[in-house]
Design an enzyme around this catalytic site. Structure first.
Site, PDB file in Angstrom:
ATOM      1  NE  ARG A   7      -3.443   2.607   2.452  1.00 43.71           N
ATOM      2  CZ  ARG A   7      -3.844   3.288   3.515  1.00 43.71           C
ATOM      3  NH1 ARG A   7      -3.526   2.889   4.732  1.00 43.71           N
ATOM      4  NH2 ARG A   7      -4.563   4.383   3.355  1.00 43.71           N
ATOM      5  CG  HIS A   8      -0.755   4.934  -1.132  1.00 37.38           C
ATOM      6  ND1 HIS A   8      -0.855   5.852  -0.109  1.00 37.38           N
ATOM      7  CD2 HIS A   8      -2.027   4.554  -1.425  1.00 37.38           C
ATOM      8  CE1 HIS A   8      -2.131   6.047   0.193  1.00 37.38           C
ATOM      9  NE2 HIS A   8      -2.861   5.258  -0.577  1.00 37.38           N
ATOM     10  CD  GLN A  10       0.781  10.099   7.231  1.00 36.83           C
ATOM     11  OE1 GLN A  10       1.780  10.811   7.365  1.00 36.83           O
ATOM     12  NE2 GLN A  10       0.046   9.701   8.256  1.00 36.83           N
ATOM     13  CD1 TRP A  13      -5.576  15.559   1.049  1.00 37.62           C
ATOM     14  CD2 TRP A  13      -7.115  14.468  -0.154  1.00 37.62           C
ATOM     15  NE1 TRP A  13      -6.056  16.435   0.121  1.00 37.62           N
ATOM     16  CE2 TRP A  13      -7.009  15.788  -0.642  1.00 37.62           C
ATOM     17  CE3 TRP A  13      -8.006  13.599  -0.771  1.00 37.62           C
ATOM     18  CZ2 TRP A  13      -7.779  16.265  -1.698  1.00 37.62           C
ATOM     19  CZ3 TRP A  13      -8.772  14.073  -1.834  1.00 37.62           C
ATOM     20  CH2 TRP A  13      -8.659  15.391  -2.281  1.00 37.62           C
ATOM     21  CG  ASN A  14      -3.370   8.329   3.525  1.00 36.10           C
ATOM     22  OD1 ASN A  14      -2.364   8.042   2.897  1.00 36.10           O
ATOM     23  ND2 ASN A  14      -4.562   7.861   3.190  1.00 36.10           N
ATOM     24  N   GLY A  21      -9.666   8.094  -2.828  1.00 35.59           N
ATOM     25  CA  GLY A  21     -10.205   7.447  -4.004  1.00 35.59           C
ATOM     26  C   GLY A  21      -9.366   7.715  -5.235  1.00 35.59           C
ATOM     27  NE  ARG A  57      -3.865   7.483  -2.877  1.00 32.89           N
ATOM     28  CZ  ARG A  57      -4.850   7.897  -3.667  1.00 32.89           C
ATOM     29  NH1 ARG A  57      -4.677   8.972  -4.429  1.00 32.89           N
ATOM     30  NH2 ARG A  57      -6.004   7.244  -3.702  1.00 32.89           N
ATOM     31  CD  GLU A  81      -8.373   2.723  -2.748  1.00 31.53           C
ATOM     32  OE1 GLU A  81      -8.639   1.640  -3.312  1.00 31.53           O
ATOM     33  OE2 GLU A  81      -8.040   2.797  -1.558  1.00 31.53           O
ATOM     34  N   GLY A 154      -5.309   0.999  -0.370  1.00 33.02           N
ATOM     35  CA  GLY A 154      -5.920   0.192   0.686  1.00 33.02           C
ATOM     36  C   GLY A 154      -7.036  -0.722   0.235  1.00 33.02           C
TER      37      GLY A 154
END
Length: 204
Positions: A7-8, A10, A13-14, A21, A57, A81, A154
């Site tokens: 998973r990318h 951070q 926005w995280n 999205g 990302r 995503e 994610g």
């Protein structure tokens, strides 16, 4: 074949708990740091190629991990995503929630009841395209002896892993959303069912 699915790192926005999205948000300083640490931990892994979501990302994460290596990075739309439609960019943290509470609760905690927002993508669609990616890559004769990095997101990552094990929609998240830069390892021999060797390993 051996796949390292990540998973990318951070993003801003995280950190604010906002829905990304399909919004093209790059990594923040911490995200770059986490990706670089993960890359150092994987420095002895000889990657032959990488597949990445086209979103920055995910691409940036792959670039950080593969820094200093001549490894081709191929964009694949199937790794993108989930789209949140009209709720893209909206925050879901309790203190500043901008989306309906039940909707976001369903997404994370009752995925069997989740209904895509207007303009968004369903979990069925995510599962279909990520399963297609996994079956496609595992069936390619030319990739059978390769070690591959897969950089994604994610929800899409969960679709990839769910495609190779027995699971129902209620267990879509299988214990929760993977942390940023968490790595899962899958092995696959052509004509055989892929095997999940390790899940959500953190190298930082």
């Amino acid at each position: 074949m051996k796949m390292y699915i990540i998973r990318h790192g951070q993003t801003p926005w995280n950190a604010r708990k906002c829905l990304q999205g399909r919004s093209d948000v790059d990594l923040n300083e911490n995200g770059i740091y986490l990706a670089e640490l993960t890359g150092k931990a994987l420095r002895d892994v000889t990657f032959d190629m990488a597949f990445t979501s086209p979103l920055i990302r995910a691409k940036h994460t792959a670039q950080c991990i593969l820094a200093g290596r001549e490894v081709p990075i191929i964009e694949d739309e199937r790794l993108i995503e989930i789209s949140f439609g009209i709720y893209e960019g909206c925050c879901y943290a309790e203190e500043n929630r901008q989306v309906p509470q039940q909707w976001i609760e369903n997404f994370f905690h009752a995925p069997q009841d989740y209904v895509a927002a207007p303009g968004g993508e369903s979990l069925d669609a995510v599962e279909k395209r990520t399963r297609d990616f996994m079956e496609d890559i595992c069936s390619r004769k030319e990739l059978q002896d390769k070690t591959i990095l897969v950089s994604t997101h994610g929800c899409a990552l969960r679709g990839l892993l769910n495609s190779i094990r027995e699971s129902n929609r209620e267990d879509y998240w299988h214990g929760g959303v993977s942390k940023n830069c968490a790595v899962s390892i899958v092995t696959c021999n052509r004509g055989e069912k892929p095997v999940l060797v390790e899940e959500n390993h953190i190298y930082y």
